[in-house]
Scaffold this active site. Structure first.
Site, PDB file in Angstrom:
ATOM      1  N   SER A 150     -24.023 -28.037  -8.935  1.00  0.00           N
ATOM      2  CA  SER A 150     -23.955 -26.795  -9.696  1.00  0.00           C
ATOM      3  C   SER A 150     -25.365 -26.222  -9.913  1.00  0.00           C
ATOM      4  O   SER A 150     -26.051 -25.900  -8.958  1.00  0.00           O
ATOM      5  CB  SER A 150     -23.208 -27.039 -11.015  1.00  0.00           C
ATOM      6  N   ASP A 228     -12.105 -25.034  -7.735  1.00  0.00           N
ATOM      7  CA  ASP A 228     -13.202 -24.906  -8.701  1.00  0.00           C
ATOM      8  C   ASP A 228     -13.068 -23.568  -9.438  1.00  0.00           C
ATOM      9  O   ASP A 228     -13.130 -22.503  -8.821  1.00  0.00           O
ATOM     10  CB  ASP A 228     -14.527 -24.966  -7.942  1.00  0.00           C
ATOM     11  N   HIS A 262     -14.649 -28.683 -10.269  1.00  0.00           N
ATOM     12  CA  HIS A 262     -16.103 -28.701 -10.473  1.00  0.00           C
ATOM     13  C   HIS A 262     -16.583 -29.994 -11.129  1.00  0.00           C
ATOM     14  O   HIS A 262     -17.753 -30.126 -11.448  1.00  0.00           O
ATOM     15  CB  HIS A 262     -16.480 -27.510 -11.371  1.00  0.00           C
TER      16      HIS A 262
END
Length: 284
Positions: A150, A228, A262
């Site tokens: 991320s 995600d 995620h």
């Protein structure tokens, strides 16, 4: 020797997962970082892999949830997992938002007056921390790789693209690929770099850097979950990275994984693949 203090130590997969702290000159505060020391480091200098975590994380998230120690022991990699920002700097507003300030350093060197003294995560990751690791552990920094998730995936990509030859390989899970064009990035860059300083923004954007990359061959390896929620919200923009790499002639493997989100469940599933990818370059 640069002084570090051992905070914890646990034996795992024949090596040791440790956490250390030190006084960072670059950030002007005490910082913690995790280090997995593989069994091979008892007798030889080993390759080093840097892991950069995402928003809200500390050094703990990766070392407890990432499923990294087994693959690291298999390949003989020392794995370094730093914190995601300075902490306890008493800057007004640093605790106000989960996606800016504490836990959200975005791996840039801030230029705005309020943040520029302490929020220098780019220089910490690429300069100070490698010097600390080289001074205290048996590593071969000619064989270094970088990876992240991320916000940390963004950090890994820009560190590799801005420093040709420093890292033999780079990989990422669900990276923020094009921060100048997503809400997270715009918020962070406006705060740390200034709203008017768009040239500086582009110097910390993987897509902009890939378009003009000029260095040793560097293959980018990315896993992105199709489920995600941040992909759906336009925060990650992996297609933009694929297009930028095509424009700049940078090889990229973009794997879209069905059903994955995620979270660290996603990363734990494919962590061994990423270490195998780095081994292709670090053990060549």
């Amino acid at each position: 020797m640069m002084i570090i203090t051992e905070e914890s130590s646990n034996k795992v997969f024949g090596g040791w997962q440790k956490v250390f702290s030190h006084e960072s000159k670059e950030l002007g505060c005490k910082m913690k970082f995790g280090v997995y020391i593989p069994p091979q480091a008892e007798t030889e200098n080993v390759p080093v892999v840097y892991w950069l975590s995402g928003l809200t994380c500390t050094e703990q998230n990766f070392i407890t949830k990432g499923n990294s120690q087994g693959p690291a022991a298999k390949h003989g990699f020392l794995v370094v997992a730093p914190d995601t920002s300075p902490r306890g700097c008493n800057i007004e507003g640093e605790e106000d938002d989960w996606d800016f300030g504490t836990g959200a350093g975005f791996y840039v060197d801030a230029t705005e007056d309020k943040w520029k003294t302490h929020y220098r995560m780019y220089s910490y990751i690429t300069k100070e921390l490698p010097a600390v690791i080289a001074a205290n552990f048996k590593v071969d920094h000619e064989r270094a790789a970088i990876m992240g998730h991320s916000m940390g995936g963004h950090g890994a990509l820009i560190c590799a693209l801005k420093n040709p030859g420093m890292y033999k390989s780079v990989s990422a899970f669900s990276p923020i690929c094009n921060p100048i064009n997503c809400p997270w990035g715009v918020k962070a860059f406006t705060g740390y770099l200034g709203e008017a300083n768009k040239d500086a923004w582009r110097e910390y954007d993987a897509c902009e850097l890939a378009k003009k990359y000029n260095g040793p061959p560097l293959e980018i390896f990315v896993d992105q979950g199709k489920a995600d929620s941040f992909l759906e919200k336009g925060q990650l923009l992996p297609d933009n990275l694929v297009g930028a790499c095509a424009e700049g002639g940078v090889p990229v493997v973009m794997r879209m994984q069905e059903g994955y989100d995620h979270s660290y469940y996603f990363m734990a599933t494919y962590m061994a693949d990423h270490f195998d990818q780095h081994a292709k370059f670090l053990k060549a």
